[in-house]
Design an enzyme around this catalytic site. Structure first.
Site, PDB file in Angstrom:
ATOM      1  N   GLY A 143       0.810  -1.209   0.000  1.00 12.29           N
ATOM      2  CA  GLY A 143       0.000   0.000   0.000  1.00 12.29           C
ATOM      3  C   GLY A 143       0.843   1.259   0.000  1.00 12.29           C
ATOM      4  O   GLY A 143       1.853   1.364  -0.701  1.00 12.29           O
ATOM      5  N   CYS A 144       0.449   2.223   0.828  1.00 12.77           N
ATOM      6  CA  CYS A 144       1.126   3.521   0.859  1.00 12.77           C
ATOM      7  C   CYS A 144       2.578   3.427   1.307  1.00 12.77           C
ATOM      8  O   CYS A 144       3.371   4.329   1.035  1.00 12.77           O
ATOM      9  CB  CYS A 144       0.366   4.476   1.772  1.00 12.77           C
ATOM     10  SG  CYS A 144      -1.291   4.914   1.174  1.00 12.77           S
ATOM     11  N   ALA A 145       2.941   2.363   1.994  1.00  8.90           N
ATOM     12  CA  ALA A 145       4.323   2.199   2.464  1.00  8.90           C
ATOM     13  C   ALA A 145       5.264   1.736   1.364  1.00  8.90           C
ATOM     14  O   ALA A 145       6.485   1.709   1.555  1.00  8.90           O
ATOM     15  CB  ALA A 145       4.370   1.209   3.628  1.00  8.90           C
ATOM     16  N   LEU A 347       3.623   5.181   5.763  1.00  9.66           N
ATOM     17  CA  LEU A 347       2.850   4.239   6.580  1.00  9.66           C
ATOM     18  C   LEU A 347       2.002   3.368   5.674  1.00  9.66           C
ATOM     19  O   LEU A 347       1.548   3.804   4.622  1.00  9.66           O
ATOM     20  CB  LEU A 347       1.955   5.002   7.554  1.00  9.66           C
ATOM     21  CG  LEU A 347       2.687   5.889   8.561  1.00  9.66           C
ATOM     22  CD1 LEU A 347       1.721   6.890   9.181  1.00  9.66           C
ATOM     23  CD2 LEU A 347       3.337   5.038   9.634  1.00  9.66           C
TER      24      LEU A 347
END
Length: 363
Positions: A143-145, A347
């Site tokens: 994901g965003c990480a 994160l």
């Protein structure tokens, strides 16, 4: 130490202003008019002006199967990754001369918004003249990480192969997961935040022959750290159904930034004998305005420390994994002075935190 030599991006074709996104959600919402009007200010407070999508907004009005969504993901991925690679390997601000795909020894492919076997990097290797012995490392589900994690994993690879060169590819098409019939608040929040984006990072080892090709002072990866908070699996991610991916976006994220992320960052700074005042800017993934504000609160700093993150959020929204790479590109194009230090932070699902310490050095 590995060096981030160049960054390129692929900008999806369709532009969506935040005002148009708000009007669109108001038009198609199945909620009562009173309820929808109470929720719509989320769009106004998101600090987003524009986003880019790989599909026109009219596509979002219709129902689509998982098969149709994923087929579009594969088709658009090949188009925009090729653009990002070309931009990266020919970026005249970063490179004295263009880099050829034959010089690439490893491709790390990061994505969470579609699936393919073989993975998209294999398709790209058939589209562009890479050599047949390129090491492929596909990573799914961060994901965003995924942007910060990809930099860390590429650096680890180059530590073991110091004469080699890596392309890190990040691609996310969140628009293809839009669910017009999903009435959950997390889907509504996602509609106010997410856009599409593609990035390509060229990273080179300490003994790479491409080092003489660097035109600017460039960031070296000093160290990295990954941390996961257990029993928080439902904070961020996908609920995968027959109709496709349904976003999970917990309201506890800002609080976890203050507690979990804050502790991780303090531990990381302590390990390297640094404090927040050593950094003129942070390269933080702008998950949303509330996430950035929570970071400012835990560090007791002004928003100026996150200026580059706010700029990318304003112009592109949250694109998941490529977003922090877009922020890093803005920073590199500002040409920081030698010995400037910063931290890449993102994160992701798990609930996880990724940190990468950078320092700009002349080559």
């Amino acid at each position: 130490m590995s060096t981030i030599a160049s960054i390129g991006i692929g900008i999806p074709k369709y532009k969506l202003t935040q005002k148009d996104a708000k009007d669109f959600i108001r038009m198609i919402s199945h909620r009562s008019s009173q309820h929808i009007e109470r929720l719509l200010p989320v769009f106004d407070h998101a600090a987003i002006q524009d986003r880019q999508l790989v599909v026109p907004v009219d596509w979002l009005k219709e129902d689509h199967s998982f098969e149709e969504r994923n087929q579009l993901y594969m088709e658009k991925a090949i188009i925009y990754i090729k653009q990002a690679i070309e931009d990266c390997l020919n970026h005249s601000f970063f490179l004295e001369q263009s880099v050829h795909t034959e010089n690439i020894d490893c491709i790390i492919f990061v994505s969470s918004t579609g699936i393919a076997t073989p993975t998209i990097d294999a398709f790209i290797m058939n589209e562009l003249p890479f050599t047949e012995n390129v090491t492929r490392i596909p990573i799914w589900g961060l994901g965003c990480a995924g942007g910060a994690s990809g930099i860390a994993r590429a650096s680890e690879y180059l530590r073991a192969h110091p004469d080699e060169n890596v392309l890190l590819l990040n691609i996310e098409f969140s628009s293809l997961s839009f669910q017009k019939n999903d009435k959950r608040k997390s889907n509504f929040i996602g509609s106010a935040l997410f856009g599409d984006g593609v990035s390509c990072v060229l990273m080179i080892g300490e003994e790479s022959e491409l080092r003489i090709n660097l035109k600017q002072t460039a960031p070296k990866v000093i160290n990295s750290s990954s941390k996961i908070k257990k029993d928080e699996l439902d904070v961020m991610g996908w609920d995968i159904r027959n109709s496709g991916f349904h976003v999970i976006f917990g309201k506890s994220i800002p609080k976890l930034v203050e507690s979990f992320w804050g502790k991780h960052l303090r531990e990381f700074l302590h390990k390297h004998h640094l404090n927040i005042n050593d950094f003129p800017f942070l390269i933080a993934h702008p998950g949303g305005k509330k996430v950035l504000e929570a970071m400012e609160k835990v560090l007791n700093v002004s928003k100026e420390l996150f200026n580059f993150s706010y700029k990318v959020l304003q112009n592109h929204g949250n694109m998941s994994s490529p977003t922090v790479i877009y922020v890093l590109k803005e920073v590199m194009e500002s040409a920081p002075e030698e010995n400037t230090k910063s931290i890449v932070s993102a994160l992701g699902p798990g609930f996880s935190s990724e940190l990468v310490l950078l320092e700009w050095k002349n080559q």
